[in-house]
Structure formats: C-alpha cells, structure tokens
Design an enzyme around this catalytic site. Structure first.
Site, PDB file in Angstrom:
ATOM      1  N   GLU A   1      75.435 -31.861   7.129  1.00  0.00           N
ATOM      2  CA  GLU A   1      76.333 -32.363   6.079  1.00  0.00           C
ATOM      3  C   GLU A   1      75.863 -33.729   5.567  1.00  0.00           C
ATOM      4  O   GLU A   1      75.930 -33.999   4.366  1.00  0.00           O
ATOM      5  CB  GLU A   1      77.768 -32.435   6.620  1.00  0.00           C
TER       6      GLU A   1
ATOM      7  N   LYS B   1      89.428 -35.923   0.952  1.00  0.00           N
ATOM      8  CA  LYS B   1      89.538 -34.838  -0.028  1.00  0.00           C
ATOM      9  C   LYS B   1      90.283 -35.335  -1.272  1.00  0.00           C
ATOM     10  O   LYS B   1      90.893 -36.414  -1.259  1.00  0.00           O
ATOM     11  CB  LYS B   1      90.243 -33.655   0.647  1.00  0.00           C
TER      12      LYS B   1
ATOM     13  N   HIS C   1      88.150 -34.311   5.692  1.00  0.00           N
ATOM     14  CA  HIS C   1      87.216 -33.436   6.398  1.00  0.00           C
ATOM     15  C   HIS C   1      86.458 -34.248   7.433  1.00  0.00           C
ATOM     16  O   HIS C   1      86.110 -35.402   7.187  1.00  0.00           O
ATOM     17  CB  HIS C   1      86.203 -32.838   5.408  1.00  0.00           C
TER      18      HIS C   1
ATOM     19  N   ASN D   1      95.048 -30.960   3.199  1.00  0.00           N
ATOM     20  CA  ASN D   1      95.046 -31.677   4.486  1.00  0.00           C
ATOM     21  C   ASN D   1      94.160 -32.924   4.524  1.00  0.00           C
ATOM     22  O   ASN D   1      93.613 -33.307   5.552  1.00  0.00           O
ATOM     23  CB  ASN D   1      94.771 -30.715   5.647  1.00  0.00           C
TER      24      ASN D   1
ATOM     25  N   TYR E   1      80.979 -25.720   2.502  1.00  0.00           N
ATOM     26  CA  TYR E   1      81.881 -24.843   3.251  1.00  0.00           C
ATOM     27  C   TYR E   1      81.308 -23.423   3.389  1.00  0.00           C
ATOM     28  O   TYR E   1      82.073 -22.464   3.512  1.00  0.00           O
ATOM     29  CB  TYR E   1      83.258 -24.809   2.584  1.00  0.00           C
TER      30      TYR E   1
HETATM   31  P1  GTP Z   1      87.437 -29.451   7.531  1.00  0.00           P
HETATM   32  O1  GTP Z   1      87.310 -30.740   8.258  1.00  0.00           O
HETATM   33  O2  GTP Z   1      87.924 -29.575   6.113  1.00  0.00           O
HETATM   34  O3  GTP Z   1      86.162 -28.620   7.643  1.00  0.00           O
HETATM   35  O4  GTP Z   1      88.613 -28.666   8.295  1.00  0.00           O
HETATM   36  P2  GTP Z   1      88.561 -28.017   9.761  1.00  0.00           P
HETATM   37  O5  GTP Z   1      87.190 -28.107  10.349  1.00  0.00           O
HETATM   38  O6  GTP Z   1      89.678 -28.639  10.529  1.00  0.00           O
HETATM   39  O7  GTP Z   1      88.922 -26.491   9.460  1.00  0.00           O
HETATM   40  P3  GTP Z   1      87.956 -25.352   8.875  1.00  0.00           P
HETATM   41  O8  GTP Z   1      86.556 -25.845   8.773  1.00  0.00           O
HETATM   42  O9  GTP Z   1      88.232 -24.123   9.641  1.00  0.00           O
HETATM   43  O10 GTP Z   1      88.556 -25.156   7.400  1.00  0.00           O
HETATM   44  C1  GTP Z   1      88.137 -25.957   6.319  1.00  0.00           C
HETATM   45  C2  GTP Z   1      89.308 -26.254   5.431  1.00  0.00           C
HETATM   46  O11 GTP Z   1      89.744 -25.024   4.829  1.00  0.00           O
HETATM   47  C3  GTP Z   1      90.561 -26.768   6.136  1.00  0.00           C
HETATM   48  O12 GTP Z   1      90.540 -28.144   6.364  1.00  0.00           O
HETATM   49  C4  GTP Z   1      91.637 -26.394   5.140  1.00  0.00           C
HETATM   50  O13 GTP Z   1      91.687 -27.317   4.042  1.00  0.00           O
HETATM   51  C5  GTP Z   1      91.129 -25.063   4.635  1.00  0.00           C
HETATM   52  N1  GTP Z   1      91.752 -23.968   5.421  1.00  0.00           N
HETATM   53  C6  GTP Z   1      91.462 -23.572   6.682  1.00  0.00           C
HETATM   54  N2  GTP Z   1      92.241 -22.560   7.076  1.00  0.00           N
HETATM   55  C7  GTP Z   1      93.056 -22.308   6.018  1.00  0.00           C
HETATM   56  C8  GTP Z   1      94.106 -21.359   5.775  1.00  0.00           C
HETATM   57  O14 GTP Z   1      94.451 -20.554   6.641  1.00  0.00           O
HETATM   58  N3  GTP Z   1      94.721 -21.411   4.549  1.00  0.00           N
HETATM   59  C9  GTP Z   1      94.352 -22.306   3.586  1.00  0.00           C
HETATM   60  N4  GTP Z   1      94.999 -22.306   2.413  1.00  0.00           N
HETATM   61  N5  GTP Z   1      93.381 -23.203   3.774  1.00  0.00           N
HETATM   62  C10 GTP Z   1      92.749 -23.208   4.972  1.00  0.00           C
HETATM   63 MG    MG Z   2      85.495 -27.535   9.295  1.00  0.00          MG
END
Ligand code: GTP
Ligand code: MG
Length: 149
Positions: free
Chosen positions: A126, A9, A115, A112, A49
């Site tokens: 993807e 990211k 991805h 974070n 997303y």
């Molecule tokens: P990705 O690998 O980025 O897809 O992350 P993930 O699969 O571990 O989590 P998810 O797909 O549920 O969420 C995608 C991204 O959205 C996360 O990696 C975070 O950067 C962001 N995100 C998820 N939950 C939150 C939240 O509660 N608050 C905020 N600010 N960002 C969030």
């Molecule tokens: Mg995810």
C-alpha cells in the site's frame, strides 16, 4: 523500523477528523513519514481494495472511497501495523471499542472513517501504491524518550 499505511476516508475528511486522528498517532509516539490529501480515481481505489473485488459491497465501497479527498499517511514505529489497527478499532463500528477511532466517531461500516494496513506485507504494498514518490526519512528528537535502546 516498521511502517503502516493509514488513510482517512472521505467521511473522516468531511467531518473534520484529520487533526484528531493525526493527534492520536503522534501522541502514541509514532512518527509521520509521509502525508498528502488527494482525490484518487476509481482504478486506483480498486487496486487498493483488490482483495475485496468479489464482495457484494465492493461497488458501494469504491463509490464511497472516491466521493471526495482522502488523507494518506505513512506512520513509522515498533509494531505500528498491529497497534495502528487496534487504534482504528474493529471494522464494524458497532463492535469497535470505545476509545478507538471507529468506536468513538462512527456508526456504520460503510462510513468507518479510516483505513489501516492489516499486515506488514500489505503495508509495504500500500505504501508503494500510494507513495510512489517515496517517504521522508527523519530522526525524531523524541526517540530516546519513546524507545529504551
Ligand atoms: P480497511 O482498513 O478500510 O481496509 O478496513 P478493514 O481492514 O477493517 O476491513 P476490510 O478490509 O475487510 O474492508 C474494507 C472496508 O470495506 C471496510 O473498512 C468497510 O468500509 C468496507 N466493508 C467491509 N465489510 C463491509 C460490509 O459488510 N458492508 C459494507 N457496506 N462495507 C463493508
Ligand atoms: Mg482492510
């Protein structure tokens, strides 16, 4: 062989973590089959997303993810989708184990670092979204030292 989509990211790129993340996947034994640095538009990131479109944090997520270049990669190997997720660590950095990428390098969920696809189906979608030009097939000379047969 299974493939996953890993994306560093904008914060990971800005913080100089591209090499570190590539190193971890290479040293594990996975094979890099596509890579590029690109600055995606809003619509492209919203498509990536799309599953999260209804979430409160969605606008912030899109603005974060389009704030600078991302490093897009496809990694190949047995079980790479699930193992890749383990190597990234839990979504919330406060819950990511030390030794994982998120556990070692970040503090907040909205910054974070990386991805990783969450299932083989989403990985395939993807990969098609980010690499419409296709990937680079190649045979690694290490494969007989990584796999039994
Ligand atoms: P990705 O690998 O980025 O897809 O992350 P993930 O699969 O571990 O989590 P998810 O797909 O549920 O969420 C995608 C991204 O959205 C996360 O990696 C975070 O950067 C962001 N995100 C998820 N939950 C939150 C939240 O509660 N608050 C905020 N600010 N960002 C969030
Ligand atoms: Mg995810």
């Amino acid at each position: 062989m299974e493939r996953t989509y890993i994306m560093i990211k904008p914060d990971g790129v800005q913080r100089g973590l591209i090499g570190e993340i590539i190193k971890r996947f290479e040293q594990k034994g996975f094979k890099l089959v596509a890579m590029k640095l690109t600055s995606p538009g809003k619509a492209h990131m919203e498509e990536h997303y799309a599953d999260l479109a209804g979430k409160k944090f969605f606008p912030g997520l899109i603005s974060y993810m389009t704030s600078g270049p991302v490093c897009c990669m496809v990694w190949e190997g047995a079980g790479v989708v699930a193992t890749g997720r383990k190597m990234l660590g839990a979504t919330m950095p406060s819950e990511s184990a030390p030794g994982t990428i998120r556990g070692d390098y970040c503090i907040e969920v909205g910054r974070n670092i990386c991805h990783g696809s969450d299932a083989v189906d989403s990985a395939n979608k993807e990969i098609a979204l980010w690499f419409p030009e296709g990937i680079s097939e190649w045979n690694s000379c290490q494969s007989s030292w990584i796999y039994e047969g």
